[in-house]
Enzyme design. Structure first.
Site, PDB file in Angstrom:
ATOM      1  CG  HIS A  56     -12.990  -6.843   3.671  1.00  0.00           C
ATOM      2  ND1 HIS A  56     -12.438  -8.085   3.732  1.00  0.00           N
ATOM      3  CD2 HIS A  56     -12.754  -6.267   4.868  1.00  0.00           C
ATOM      4  CE1 HIS A  56     -11.900  -8.284   4.923  1.00  0.00           C
ATOM      5  NE2 HIS A  56     -12.075  -7.177   5.625  1.00  0.00           N
ATOM      6  CG  ASP A  75     -10.302  -5.311   7.714  1.00  0.00           C
ATOM      7  OD1 ASP A  75     -10.826  -6.252   8.355  1.00  0.00           O
ATOM      8  OD2 ASP A  75      -9.594  -5.488   6.707  1.00  0.00           O
ATOM      9  CE1 TYR A  84       2.760  13.237   3.114  1.00  0.00           C
ATOM     10  CE2 TYR A  84       5.099  13.319   2.652  1.00  0.00           C
ATOM     11  CZ  TYR A  84       3.962  13.913   3.141  1.00  0.00           C
ATOM     12  OH  TYR A  84       4.032  15.172   3.667  1.00  0.00           O
TER      13      TYR A  84
END
Length: 144
Positions: free
Chosen positions: A22, A64, A113
């Site tokens: 998670h 999530d 990035y």
């Protein structure tokens, strides 16, 4: 081959998704993305468009829902509000596999990035369209 699994989910990708916990993040990126230089595990799905990979991943991995955003695209350089066609394809996959309550956030190119550098793994697709990159934060699987 296993029943009920998208055939794009090969052993390496399935093992990676299963190992994630998670809050861990996964980057799904286009062919131009500098994946190997990030120092993260790289899984290659050459020849497969990024939205197709996103759909396969979301068929087994929840996003999530404990945080305001759990999916991010890369902003267009010089025009952060620009809408590339692939962004709507990402949104469609998210709504189809999760719900309309999940928002596709955006990150400036170098912020994307940097966040990908912290990802659990990077999946390189065969996506040739520019900005075909998305980050996902893994959620929890709730008991039925």
């Amino acid at each position: 081959m296993l029943k009920g699994l998208d055939p794009l989910l090969g052993p390496e990708l399935l093992a990676t998704l299963r190992a994630m916990g998670h809050g861990d993040e996964l980057a799904i990126v286009d062919t131009n993305f500098p994946a190997a230089s990030l120092g993260r595990p790289v899984i290659r799905l050459d020849g497969v468009p990024a939205p197709r990979v996103l759909d396969a991943v979301l068929s087994v991995m929840p996003l999530d829902d404990f945080v305001p955003e759990s999916a991010w695209r890369m902003e267009v350089v010089g025009d952060p509000e620009a809408e590339m066609p692939i962004f709507s394809e990402f949104r469609h996959a998210i709504v189809a596999r999760e719900s309309a309550s999940f928002r596709l956030g955006s990150l400036e190119r170098f912020a994307f990035y940097e966040r990908a550098r912290q990802a659990f793994a990077v999946v390189v697709t065969g996506e040739q369209r520019l900005y075909g990159n998305i980050l996902l934060k893994k959620g929890v699987v709730r008991p039925d």
